[in-house]
Scaffold this active site. Structure first.
Site, PDB file in Angstrom:
ATOM      1  N   GLU A 125       0.822  -1.215   0.000  1.00  0.00           N
ATOM      2  CA  GLU A 125       0.000   0.000   0.000  1.00  0.00           C
ATOM      3  C   GLU A 125       0.857   1.267   0.000  1.00  0.00           C
ATOM      4  OE1 GLU A 125      -3.747   0.358   0.246  1.00  0.00           O
ATOM      5  OE2 GLU A 125      -2.756   2.097  -0.616  1.00  0.00           O
ATOM      6  N   GLY A 128      12.662  21.041   2.199  1.00  0.00           N
ATOM      7  CA  GLY A 128      12.659  19.579   2.397  1.00  0.00           C
ATOM      8  C   GLY A 128      11.674  18.841   1.506  1.00  0.00           C
ATOM      9  N   LYS A 188       5.289   4.417  -9.712  1.00  0.00           N
ATOM     10  CA  LYS A 188       3.988   4.282  -9.046  1.00  0.00           C
ATOM     11  C   LYS A 188       2.877   3.921 -10.025  1.00  0.00           C
ATOM     12  CE  LYS A 188       5.505   7.522  -5.507  1.00  0.00           C
ATOM     13  NZ  LYS A 188       5.587   8.945  -5.194  1.00  0.00           N
ATOM     14  N   GLY A 245       6.203  11.090   3.384  1.00  0.00           N
ATOM     15  CA  GLY A 245       6.447  11.561   4.750  1.00  0.00           C
ATOM     16  C   GLY A 245       6.342  10.416   5.739  1.00  0.00           C
TER      17      GLY A 245
HETATM   18  N1  NAP Z   1      10.253   8.692   2.842  1.00  0.00           N
HETATM   19  C1  NAP Z   1       9.017   8.669   2.332  1.00  0.00           C
HETATM   20  O1  NAP Z   1       8.227   9.602   2.496  1.00  0.00           O
HETATM   21  C2  NAP Z   1       8.566   7.459   1.548  1.00  0.00           C
HETATM   22  C3  NAP Z   1       7.253   7.452   1.029  1.00  0.00           C
HETATM   23  C4  NAP Z   1       6.802   6.332   0.335  1.00  0.00           C
HETATM   24  C5  NAP Z   1       7.658   5.261   0.134  1.00  0.00           C
HETATM   25  N2  NAP Z   1       8.946   5.305   0.629  1.00  0.00           N
HETATM   26  C6  NAP Z   1       9.814   4.147   0.401  1.00  0.00           C
HETATM   27  O2  NAP Z   1      10.118   3.576   1.668  1.00  0.00           O
HETATM   28  C7  NAP Z   1      11.408   2.981   1.633  1.00  0.00           C
HETATM   29  C8  NAP Z   1      12.246   3.568   2.775  1.00  0.00           C
HETATM   30  O3  NAP Z   1      12.358   4.969   2.558  1.00  0.00           O
HETATM   31  P1  NAP Z   1      12.937   5.943   3.693  1.00  0.00           P
HETATM   32  O4  NAP Z   1      12.622   7.326   3.223  1.00  0.00           O
HETATM   33  O5  NAP Z   1      12.486   5.510   5.032  1.00  0.00           O
HETATM   34  O6  NAP Z   1      14.509   5.681   3.510  1.00  0.00           O
HETATM   35  P2  NAP Z   1      15.660   6.024   4.553  1.00  0.00           P
HETATM   36  O7  NAP Z   1      15.245   7.144   5.439  1.00  0.00           O
HETATM   37  O8  NAP Z   1      16.904   6.153   3.766  1.00  0.00           O
HETATM   38  O9  NAP Z   1      15.717   4.699   5.455  1.00  0.00           O
HETATM   39  C9  NAP Z   1      16.338   3.504   5.065  1.00  0.00           C
HETATM   40  C10 NAP Z   1      17.003   2.949   6.298  1.00  0.00           C
HETATM   41  O10 NAP Z   1      17.481   1.632   5.998  1.00  0.00           O
HETATM   42  C11 NAP Z   1      18.768   1.506   6.571  1.00  0.00           C
HETATM   43  N3  NAP Z   1      19.523   0.470   5.888  1.00  0.00           N
HETATM   44  C12 NAP Z   1      20.225   0.555   4.714  1.00  0.00           C
HETATM   45  N4  NAP Z   1      20.768  -0.652   4.411  1.00  0.00           N
HETATM   46  C13 NAP Z   1      20.408  -1.495   5.402  1.00  0.00           C
HETATM   47  C14 NAP Z   1      20.654  -2.855   5.664  1.00  0.00           C
HETATM   48  N5  NAP Z   1      21.415  -3.605   4.852  1.00  0.00           N
HETATM   49  N6  NAP Z   1      20.157  -3.398   6.784  1.00  0.00           N
HETATM   50  C15 NAP Z   1      19.410  -2.664   7.627  1.00  0.00           C
HETATM   51  N7  NAP Z   1      19.130  -1.359   7.448  1.00  0.00           N
HETATM   52  C16 NAP Z   1      19.623  -0.776   6.339  1.00  0.00           C
HETATM   53  C17 NAP Z   1      19.386   2.865   6.413  1.00  0.00           C
HETATM   54  O11 NAP Z   1      20.454   3.009   7.324  1.00  0.00           O
HETATM   55  P3  NAP Z   1      21.634   4.095   7.001  1.00  0.00           P
HETATM   56  O12 NAP Z   1      20.962   5.424   6.918  1.00  0.00           O
HETATM   57  O13 NAP Z   1      22.546   3.936   8.147  1.00  0.00           O
HETATM   58  O14 NAP Z   1      22.198   3.670   5.672  1.00  0.00           O
HETATM   59  C18 NAP Z   1      18.210   3.780   6.751  1.00  0.00           C
HETATM   60  O15 NAP Z   1      18.116   4.043   8.133  1.00  0.00           O
HETATM   61  C19 NAP Z   1      11.956   3.261   0.241  1.00  0.00           C
HETATM   62  O16 NAP Z   1      11.688   2.153  -0.582  1.00  0.00           O
HETATM   63  C20 NAP Z   1      11.138   4.461  -0.235  1.00  0.00           C
HETATM   64  O17 NAP Z   1      11.019   4.523  -1.637  1.00  0.00           O
HETATM   65  C21 NAP Z   1       9.392   6.383   1.317  1.00  0.00           C
END
Ligand code: NAP
Length: 432
Positions: free
Chosen positions: A129, A187, A205, A302
């Protein structure tokens, strides 16, 4: 009360939001769903996340393999992102018979056949989702609420960064570069915004939505994509005078010959509900045979909105586990074989803007070339010469035409000696 154990991979923006939501609203979730969701393991490379989020020592790890190997974990929540390690971990989770919840649109769109195929083979659930529209429950809506409808078209503003920039340009008359800088300062745009600006994120998407809506596999390589980097505020102003607003739209259409999936800047009439979706918000409009048009609107990204969607998937799967129901195969078997049409077959009205020498005869030359290519003109406006500019902007709106014809005509028009530079083509969605 049955309890279901989960493992969270990645405690970044979304992962930390999921952990916090489960802690703050855990009792509410239990009372509403009749299932207790317990975090058995939470993993991040950065060990400081343990203290930051108040995660008990026995639950935290820096090694993702610990989650896959833990026999207690029934649902793996993949929130690392990207298409390498996340893919490897997801496939291993399926092999271990674990259900998966993810927000990873890039992985699902770029490796659709492999990921969905592996989930089916392992007979486990895959919740996604949060991969489209952040907190907007659009996947569940298409899968469940619209299950009895033939879906004709899904069309949406699926990227908050580009919508913020376009809103800034429209409302404040900023040029693209200044609007981008403001978005970055606030941001709403990443330091490297390429994937958003190029339409790549919206393409991920719409691939996910199209395959679900039409129950067919979608090849991302055949999806037309055009971003907003070349959009000039001048065209937004002219379009506004004509009663249109510019948006980056992702569109998936079911046509007689097959499906057409595309992402491009689009002019929409200012009274279309999508025109009112401003700043970083997202919206999806679905046109289906029994319900008709319906629109779903909200925060497309977010920490908290995305966590809300991830948790909804976790609870759905936890409920099925708790009541012994099988996995939800119908959600992603994509069993229809529909032809994916090339963008050349796309039809719409067009906004065309040329820079031409202000000489008699040029208008008839341009309209002649358009006519030879089966394109008929709905209106023409010649604007005032811009400062120190020898050429004048000439704006045309066409009736419905075929993409292939437009491209051919514009190529010929751009070769005329009276025409300066490359002309602008923007597709127009009318009041259909
Ligand atoms: N942010 C949004 O608003 C949003 C919205 C919709 C969908 N998404 C999706 O959600 C997913 C996560 O996004 P996010 O924004 O939360 O990314 P993020 O803030 O970069 O978080 C990813 C986390 O995973 C950690 N990580 C990296 N490699 C790892 C490993 N091998 N084992 C364990 N942890 C590991 C990273 O640690 P380090 O920082 O130490 O590398 C980081 O804390 C992505 O697929 C993104 O496309 C995000």
């Amino acid at each position: 009360m049955r309890s279901v154990k989960i493992g969270i991979l990645g405690l970044g923006t979304v992962g930390s939001g999921v952990y916090e939501l489960l802690r703050h609203n855990g009792n509410l979730l239990e009372s509403r769903s009749g299932v207790r969701v317990e975090v058995a393991m939470a993993v991040d490379l950065d060990a400081s996340k343990k203290r930051e989020l108040g995660i008990p020592g026995a639950v935290f790890s820096t090694d993702a393999a610990d989650v896959i190997a833990n026999p207690e974990v029934q649902i793996v929540v993949e929130l690392i992102g990207g298409t390498s390690i996340a893919k490897e971990l997801m496939l291993r989770a399926f092999q271990e018979g674990k259900h998966v919840v993810t927000a990873n649109k890039a992985l699902l769109a770029e490796h659709q056949a492999e990921i969905f195929g592996a989930a089916l083979e392992s007979e486990v659930d895959l919740g996604y989702e949060a991969s489209v529209g952040g907190g907007i429950p659009i996947i569940k809506t298409i899968r469940e609420a619209l299950v009895g409808n033939v879906i004709r078209r899904v069309m949406g503003i699926l990227n908050g960064t580009t919508n913020f920039i376009l809103t800034k340009m429209t409302r404040e008359g900023l040029d693209f570069e200044s609007a981008l800088r403001t978005a970055q300062k606030l941001g709403f745009a990443e330091a490297d915004p390429t994937l958003d600006l190029s339409g790549g994120d919206a393409r991920h998407k719409i691939v996910i939505l199209a395959s679900l809506a039409f129950n067919t596999a979608i090849d991302i390589g055949k999806v037309y994509v055009e971003g907003i980097e070349h959009i000039h505020k001048r065209d937004m102003q002219y379009a506004e005078e004509l009663g249109f607003v510019l948006k980056l739209l992702a569109i998936a259409e079911r046509l007689e010959e097959g499906v057409l999936v595309k992402v491009h800047p689009t002019l929409i009439p200012s009274d279309n509900p999508l025109a009112a979706i401003s700043w970083e918000d997202n919206a999806v409009m679905v046109d289906s045979d029994f319900l008709g048009k319906s629109m779903y609107y909200g925060k497309g990204a977010g920490k908290r909105p995305t966590a809300s969607a991830v948790v909804a998937d976790i609870v759905d799967i936890a409920r099925r586990i708790a009541c012994g129901a099988g996995y939800d195969r119908g959600s992603y078997s994509f069993s229809q074989k529909l032809t994916q049409l090339s963008f050349n077959r796309s039809r719409s009205r067009y906004y065309l803007r040329f820079f031409v020498l202000d000489r008699p005869g040029i208008l008839s030359k341009i309209s002649g070339i358009l006519g030879e290519n089966d394109i008929s003109i709905a209106s023409v406006i010649q604007k005032e010469t811009e400062e120190e500019h020898e050429h004048v902007p000439l704006v045309m709106m066409t009736h419905v035409a075929r993409e292939a014809d437009i491209v051919r005509a514009i190529e010929a028009i751009d070769k005329l000696p009276e025409v300066e530079g490359d002309s602008t083509i923007i597709r127009v969605i009318d009041g259909e």
